[in-house]
Motif scaffolding. Structure first.
Motif, mmCIF file in Angstrom:
data_model
loop_
_atom_site.group_PDB
_atom_site.id
_atom_site.type_symbol
_atom_site.label_atom_id
_atom_site.label_comp_id
_atom_site.label_asym_id
_atom_site.label_seq_id
_atom_site.Cartn_x
_atom_site.Cartn_y
_atom_site.Cartn_z
ATOM 1 N N SER A 51 0.829 -1.205 0.000
ATOM 2 C CA SER A 51 0.000 0.000 0.000
ATOM 3 C C SER A 51 0.863 1.255 0.000
ATOM 4 C CB SER A 51 -0.941 0.001 1.205
ATOM 5 O OG SER A 51 -0.223 -0.028 2.423
ATOM 6 N N ASP A 52 2.040 1.198 0.636
ATOM 7 C CA ASP A 52 2.978 2.326 0.562
ATOM 8 C C ASP A 52 3.445 2.536 -0.867
ATOM 9 O OD1 ASP A 52 2.969 2.705 3.395
ATOM 10 O OD2 ASP A 52 4.448 1.116 3.613
ATOM 11 N N LEU A 53 3.803 1.442 -1.531
ATOM 12 C CA LEU A 53 4.263 1.532 -2.913
ATOM 13 C C LEU A 53 3.167 2.079 -3.818
ATOM 14 C CD1 LEU A 53 6.227 -1.825 -3.309
ATOM 15 C CD2 LEU A 53 7.205 0.470 -3.286
ATOM 16 N N SER A 54 1.941 1.629 -3.604
ATOM 17 C CA SER A 54 0.832 2.101 -4.416
ATOM 18 C C SER A 54 0.640 3.604 -4.266
ATOM 19 C CB SER A 54 -0.453 1.365 -4.012
ATOM 20 O OG SER A 54 -1.546 1.792 -4.787
ATOM 21 N N TYR A 63 -10.476 6.951 -3.447
ATOM 22 C CA TYR A 63 -11.369 6.602 -2.338
ATOM 23 C C TYR A 63 -10.765 7.004 -0.995
ATOM 24 C CZ TYR A 63 -13.474 3.431 1.143
ATOM 25 O OH TYR A 63 -14.056 2.902 2.267
ATOM 26 N N PHE A 64 -9.424 6.942 -0.901
ATOM 27 C CA PHE A 64 -8.755 7.175 0.376
ATOM 28 C C PHE A 64 -8.478 8.656 0.673
ATOM 29 C CE2 PHE A 64 -7.422 2.846 -0.852
ATOM 30 C CZ PHE A 64 -7.899 2.151 0.253
ATOM 31 N N GLU A 65 -8.768 9.551 -0.272
ATOM 32 C CA GLU A 65 -8.352 10.946 -0.115
ATOM 33 C C GLU A 65 -8.856 11.578 1.179
ATOM 34 O OE1 GLU A 65 -9.143 13.484 -3.376
ATOM 35 O OE2 GLU A 65 -7.639 12.559 -4.680
ATOM 36 N N ASP A 66 -10.110 11.320 1.539
ATOM 37 C CA ASP A 66 -10.682 11.933 2.735
ATOM 38 C C ASP A 66 -10.383 11.133 3.998
ATOM 39 O OD1 ASP A 66 -11.763 14.016 1.246
ATOM 40 O OD2 ASP A 66 -13.599 12.897 0.812
ATOM 41 N N LEU A 67 -9.657 10.025 3.858
ATOM 42 C CA LEU A 67 -9.356 9.171 5.002
ATOM 43 C C LEU A 67 -7.891 9.261 5.412
ATOM 44 C CD1 LEU A 67 -11.412 6.015 3.941
ATOM 45 C CD2 LEU A 67 -12.139 7.948 5.339
ATOM 46 N N VAL A 279 -2.886 -10.144 -4.636
ATOM 47 C CA VAL A 279 -2.343 -9.183 -5.590
ATOM 48 C C VAL A 279 -3.225 -7.941 -5.657
ATOM 49 C CG1 VAL A 279 -1.616 -8.795 -7.974
ATOM 50 C CG2 VAL A 279 -1.277 -11.041 -6.912
ATOM 51 N N GLY A 280 -4.506 -8.130 -5.977
ATOM 52 C CA GLY A 280 -5.437 -7.014 -5.984
ATOM 53 C C GLY A 280 -5.477 -6.220 -7.278
ATOM 54 N N SER A 281 -5.114 -6.840 -8.390
ATOM 55 C CA SER A 281 -5.209 -6.173 -9.691
ATOM 56 C C SER A 281 -6.460 -6.665 -10.410
ATOM 57 C CB SER A 281 -3.974 -6.472 -10.535
ATOM 58 O OG SER A 281 -3.929 -7.846 -10.895
ATOM 59 N N PRO A 304 -6.854 -3.390 -4.002
ATOM 60 C CA PRO A 304 -7.087 -2.996 -5.386
ATOM 61 C C PRO A 304 -7.213 -1.486 -5.514
ATOM 62 C CG PRO A 304 -9.162 -3.597 -4.383
ATOM 63 C CD PRO A 304 -8.091 -3.753 -3.303
ATOM 64 N N GLY A 305 -7.053 -1.008 -6.692
ATOM 65 C CA GLY A 305 -7.403 0.370 -6.998
ATOM 66 C C GLY A 305 -8.644 0.334 -7.875
ATOM 67 N N ARG A 306 -8.727 1.228 -8.837
ATOM 68 C CA ARG A 306 -9.831 1.189 -9.793
ATOM 69 C C ARG A 306 -9.512 0.100 -10.817
ATOM 70 N NH1 ARG A 306 -13.552 5.421 -11.755
ATOM 71 N NH2 ARG A 306 -12.682 6.662 -10.070
ATOM 72 N N VAL A 307 -10.370 -0.895 -10.915
ATOM 73 C CA VAL A 307 -10.135 -2.026 -11.808
ATOM 74 C C VAL A 307 -11.356 -2.235 -12.690
ATOM 75 C CG1 VAL A 307 -8.568 -3.175 -10.204
ATOM 76 C CG2 VAL A 307 -11.009 -3.709 -10.124
ATOM 77 N N HIS A 308 -11.118 -2.895 -13.813
ATOM 78 C CA HIS A 308 -12.205 -3.278 -14.720
ATOM 79 C C HIS A 308 -12.280 -4.792 -14.732
ATOM 80 C CE1 HIS A 308 -14.958 -3.048 -18.132
ATOM 81 N NE2 HIS A 308 -14.261 -4.039 -18.677
ATOM 82 N N VAL A 309 -13.369 -5.328 -14.210
ATOM 83 C CA VAL A 309 -13.530 -6.776 -14.110
ATOM 84 C C VAL A 309 -14.943 -7.152 -14.545
ATOM 85 C CG1 VAL A 309 -13.470 -8.772 -12.571
ATOM 86 C CG2 VAL A 309 -11.924 -6.869 -12.164
ATOM 87 N N ASP A 310 -15.050 -8.179 -15.358
ATOM 88 C CA ASP A 310 -16.346 -8.709 -15.760
ATOM 89 C C ASP A 310 -16.877 -9.587 -14.624
ATOM 90 O OD1 ASP A 310 -18.542 -9.923 -16.903
ATOM 91 O OD2 ASP A 310 -17.539 -10.436 -18.786
#
Length: 434
Positions: A51-54, A63-67, A279-281, A304-310
């Motif tokens: 999460s530090d690297l991300s 999502y985390f900006e206000d937290l 992993v969270g991708s 995860p961050g913003r991902v596109h998954v079916d």
């Protein structure tokens, strides 16, 4: 700076954005104690988390900006010692005691009375008040302006409820693995693994390897499969208890053979009972959904961050997708138990301290973060800051737990570092990466 970091990390690899991003080595004052139940902690080792690297790479979700509250000092995987005059007034802590920090800033550290329902039940990771109370917003220590963080020789402050004494038989390298192992323990117990089940784990970085150890320590699956990208990861996965270890690309086929499933257009007709995604991708979530059985469970441990998954298969096969964040209190045999206490047992029994591959002084933070971003490729797992060391080349482990290829790669990286200018030449006893 975030945009520049995102571009550089996308082109050069994770961790490369530290050179251009918003992270800087600065002189800061020791944080003030917010109240009488707070203690000053001097970090000894502090890990570099995914999460530090991300965050540094500019890839973390908005999502985390206000937290969080800026500027903050990173570092939430911390082992350190207790200091300060208020220690004498405490009945259960002594000057110099070694502690690991449970960094989540729930209702109790925030002074919120009565606490929210999640904190009342011991599920501090689900605290509903992380932006309230007498502290500025922050999910955890390491993301809150008021507390400081582990990447600092200035130290940090933590509430008594966040401190866990380290047993004498755990060295610092083992203790710094307790926090990520607690995440793995929480995910393992959330997975609902029963005897005889088939369990697949995606990813074999620190979280993935700790999860393999936790699954083996706490449950009894019939078969534990792991997908690991790099050679050292595969070796460690097998040592820590995985029955079948293959590359990520081979994992669906291994699950198909184990479950005797058919392959229907990239999805298995059957599959693993539980898949834990470390992993969270978008790709890893899609892979997890493709290899879990109908009515099975996918546990999302990697952030995860913003991902596109079916999600059609999740709907059609009635799969459970479960998030697993942080820790708190677990119920074992009907009794509430601290996740951190369980994690210490896992770290001890599985000798997880061997996952610490290199220690860096804070002044070489750019190199440390770059190393962490490409740890797997370079034959490493966990990279940590050693806050007790002056600026010099990182100390790599050279015992029997480390492979020859890992040591030779570390030696090569030292020679690479000698050709680089040190952009972080400013240092002091109160230096912090902020």
């Amino acid at each position: 700076r975030y945009a520049a970091s995102r571009v550089i990390s996308a082109l050069g690899g994770s961790g490369r954005g530290a050179a251009v991003g918003p992270l800087r080595l600065v002189d800061v004052d020791t944080p003030e104690l917010p109240g009488p139940d707070w203690y000053f902690i001097v970090p000894s080792l502090a890990g570099i988390c995914g999460s530090d690297l991300s965050t540094i790479d500019g890839r973390s979700s908005r999502y985390f900006e206000d937290l969080v509250s800026f500027p903050f000092i990173p570092g939430h995987e911390v082992v350190g010692t207790v200091k300060g005059s208020n220690v004498e007034e405490s009945g259960d802590l002594s000057e110099g005691d070694r502690v690991v920090i449970e960094p989540v800033l729930g209702c109790i550290p925030r002074g919120i009375v009565p606490p929210c329902s999640s904190c009342t039940e011991g599920r501090t990771g689900g605290c509903e008040r992380v932006a309230f109370g007498h502290l500025r917003p922050g999910l955890q220590i390491g993301f809150c302006r008021d507390t400081g963080g582990g990447w600092s020789t200035a130290g940090l402050v933590a509430h008594r409820s966040q401190l866990h004494l380290v047993p004498d038989d755990l060295d610092d390298e083992s203790a710094v693995l307790v926090e990520p192992t607690a995440c793995a323990v929480h995910a393992t117990l959330a997975a609902g693994i029963e005897p005889g089940m088939t369990v697949a784990i995606l990813g074999a970085g620190t979280l993935g390897l700790a999860t393999i150890a936790a699954v083996r320590h706490l449950t009894s699956p019939a078969t534990l499969l792991a997908g690991a990208k790099h050679e050292l990861q595969r070796e460690l996965a097998a040592e820590l208890g995985a029955d079948v270890v293959v590359t990520p690309q081979q994992l669906p086929r291994a699950v198909r053979r184990q479950s005797r499933s058919l392959n229907a257009s990239g999805h298995l007709t059957g599959g693993a009972d539980v898949v834990i995604d470390c992993v969270g991708s978008g790709e890893s979530i899609a892979d997890a959904l493709s290899m879990v059985r109908p009515r099975g469970r996918v546990v999302l441990l990697g952030m995860p961050g913003r991902v596109h998954v079916d999600l059609s298969s999740l709907w059609h096969r009635e799969v459970q997708l479960v998030g697993a964040y942080a820790y708190g209190t677990e119920v074992i045999d009907g009794r509430p138990t601290s996740t951190f206490d369980i994690a210490m047992d896992v770290v001890r029994s599985r000798r997880l301290g061997r996952l610490v591959s290199a220690r860096y002084p804070l002044e070489r933070f750019e190199e440390a973060i770059s190393h962490a971003g490409e740890a797997g490729r370079r034959g490493a797992v966990k990279i940590v800051f050693d806050l007790n060391r002056a600026a010099r080349p990182p100390l790599d482990r050279s015992d029997s737990d480390r492979s020859d290829s890992d040591r030779s790669d570390s030696d090569r990286s030292d020679s690479d570092r000698s050709d680089r200018s040190d952009r972080s030449s400013k240092s002091s006893s109160k230096g912090s990466s902020e």
